[in-house]
Motif scaffolding. Structure first.
Motif, mmCIF file in Angstrom:
data_model
loop_
_atom_site.group_PDB
_atom_site.id
_atom_site.type_symbol
_atom_site.label_atom_id
_atom_site.label_comp_id
_atom_site.label_asym_id
_atom_site.label_seq_id
_atom_site.Cartn_x
_atom_site.Cartn_y
_atom_site.Cartn_z
ATOM 1 N N ARG A 1 0.843 -1.187 0.000
ATOM 2 C CA ARG A 1 0.000 0.000 0.000
ATOM 3 C C ARG A 1 0.885 1.247 0.000
ATOM 4 N NH1 ARG A 1 -5.229 -0.392 1.665
ATOM 5 N NH2 ARG A 1 -5.140 1.647 2.682
ATOM 6 N N PRO A 2 0.394 2.347 -0.586
ATOM 7 C CA PRO A 2 1.176 3.593 -0.551
ATOM 8 C C PRO A 2 1.362 4.064 0.886
ATOM 9 C CG PRO A 2 -0.610 3.728 -2.166
ATOM 10 C CD PRO A 2 -0.858 2.494 -1.348
ATOM 11 N N PRO A 3 2.439 4.782 1.161
ATOM 12 C CA PRO A 3 2.710 5.230 2.526
ATOM 13 C C PRO A 3 1.784 6.358 2.946
ATOM 14 C CG PRO A 3 4.295 6.196 1.034
ATOM 15 C CD PRO A 3 3.477 5.237 0.217
ATOM 16 N N GLY A 4 1.539 6.477 4.248
ATOM 17 C CA GLY A 4 0.854 7.630 4.792
ATOM 18 C C GLY A 4 1.835 8.736 5.090
ATOM 19 N N SER A 5 1.318 9.907 5.402
ATOM 20 C CA SER A 5 2.190 11.059 5.626
ATOM 21 C C SER A 5 3.067 10.892 6.861
ATOM 22 C CB SER A 5 1.360 12.331 5.738
ATOM 23 O OG SER A 5 0.439 12.247 6.820
ATOM 24 N N ALA A 6 2.586 10.185 7.877
ATOM 25 C CA ALA A 6 3.393 9.989 9.083
ATOM 26 C C ALA A 6 4.629 9.149 8.774
ATOM 27 C CB ALA A 6 2.560 9.335 10.181
ATOM 28 N N ALA A 7 4.471 8.116 7.944
ATOM 29 C CA ALA A 7 5.608 7.270 7.588
ATOM 30 C C ALA A 7 6.628 8.043 6.768
ATOM 31 C CB ALA A 7 5.126 6.046 6.807
ATOM 32 N N LEU A 8 6.140 8.864 5.844
ATOM 33 C CA LEU A 8 7.058 9.665 5.035
ATOM 34 C C LEU A 8 7.820 10.661 5.909
ATOM 35 C CD1 LEU A 8 4.830 10.456 1.917
ATOM 36 C CD2 LEU A 8 6.669 8.770 2.086
ATOM 37 N N ALA A 9 7.104 11.321 6.803
ATOM 38 C CA ALA A 9 7.737 12.316 7.666
ATOM 39 C C ALA A 9 8.813 11.677 8.542
ATOM 40 C CB ALA A 9 6.692 13.012 8.532
#
Length: 324
Positions: free
Chosen positions: A239-247
């Motif tokens: 699944r595509p990452p959420g913003s928390a994982a990217l941050a």
């Protein structure tokens, strides 16, 4: 959307129509209308829509003409409010009439130049659809061409991997009158010979970033870390990452750049559609807002719109219009 009324200027995106890969104005507008308050965007050269005929040095004028036609206000967003085009700076003093030719097409929209400069000898490291030749940054004519860019009152974007940052430093010192923008956090590599070596790459990259930040003519774009070349393999997950994982993944790089350059010389960027391979436009900007959550209102204003407006000479109205 986090902080949906925060004005944003997206200072780095592309438009192209390549075989099997298209990202044109309607695609950009779908992204900019996806929930964040994108007041304006800046197009950056990507080798698309060149003239098919004529002198080689003049063929990039086709890209500037195409983007000029795409520029305009669509709803709340002025798309392509600034244009960064291509002029081969290794031509040295012969660059001047080419700069004027771009300006004759785009007028005040034309704000700067970028060349294809990101290069590494490893065949596993590539971020251009067409692999550039090695050596443009250290070409004897490049600094002379860069001086012509400065004389014209334009900026220079430089996309370089972390292994090339000493060359960027030498250029910035050689042409101190030129405003140079370092793209994509300075390209910390994480693939090919650098795969699995993040702990070694990070301090080397950080040292070069700090050296560049010591020069007042340098600024940096915060983004581009969703390219595969950086080694963050979110595109391999189910699944595509959420913003928390990217941050969380990007925080060491973003915070290092902000600490070194200060918010007044940093600007968040989307790098779309390149970064679209790992995440969506609204998730990307949510990640940036998470990364800036501890900043003051003044610092957020600089990071999300003020630095971009000042660097590229965009109207202040793009960042001061009433909330939608």
């Amino acid at each position: 959307m986090l902080d949906p009324n925060l004005p944003i200027i997206d200072p780095h995106h592309h438009l192209w129509d390549h075989p099997g890969e298209r990202y044109l104005l309607p695609d950009l507008l779908r992204d900019t209308a996806s929930g964040h308050r994108i007041e304006a965007t800046v197009f950056v050269q990507c080798g698309a829509m060149y003239r098919a005929e004529g002198p080689e040095a003049e063929r990039p004028l086709g890209e500037t003409a195409f983007v000029t036609r795409a520029s305009g206000r669509h709803g709340g967003t002025h798309a392509c409010a600034g244009i960064i085009g291509m002029v081969d700076l290794t031509l040295g003093d012969r660059v001047a009439p080419l700069l004027e030719a771009h300006r004759a097409i785009a007028g005040p929209l034309f704000r700067g130049i970028r060349n294809r400069t990101a290069w590494h000898p490893s065949p596993e490291i590539r971020t251009n659809l067409v692999t550039p030749p090695p050596g443009p940054l250290e070409h004897p004519g490049f600094a002379a061409g860069a001086r012509q860019v400065a004389r014209a009152g334009l900026t220079l974007d430089v996309w370089a991997y972390h292994t090339q940052l000493p060359l960027v430093l030498a250029l910035a010192r050689a042409v101190p009158e030129l405003a140079i923008i370092l793209d994509h956090c300075g390209g910390p590599l994480g693939v090919g010979p650098f795969a699995g070596r993040r702990a070694e790459v990070f301090p080397a990259w950080r040292e070069q970033v700090r050296a560049l930040a010591a020069l007042p003519n340098m600024a940096v774009k915060l983004g581009g870390l969703a390219m595969q070349v950086n080694g963050f393999d979110f595109h391999l997950a189910g699944r595509p990452p959420g913003s928390a994982a990217l941050a969380e993944a990007w925080r060491p790089y973003i915070e290092t750049c902000i600490e070194a350059f200060g918010p007044a010389r940093c600007m968040f960027e989307s790098n779309f559609p390149v970064d679209k391979g790992m995440c969506s436009y609204p998730v990307l900007w949510n990640a940036f807002k998470r990364l800036a959550s501890g900043a003051s209102a003044e610092e957020k204003a600089a990071l999300f719109h003020g630095t971009a407006a000042r660097t590229y000479g965009l109207p202040s109205s793009f960042s001061t219009s009433p909330a939608r």
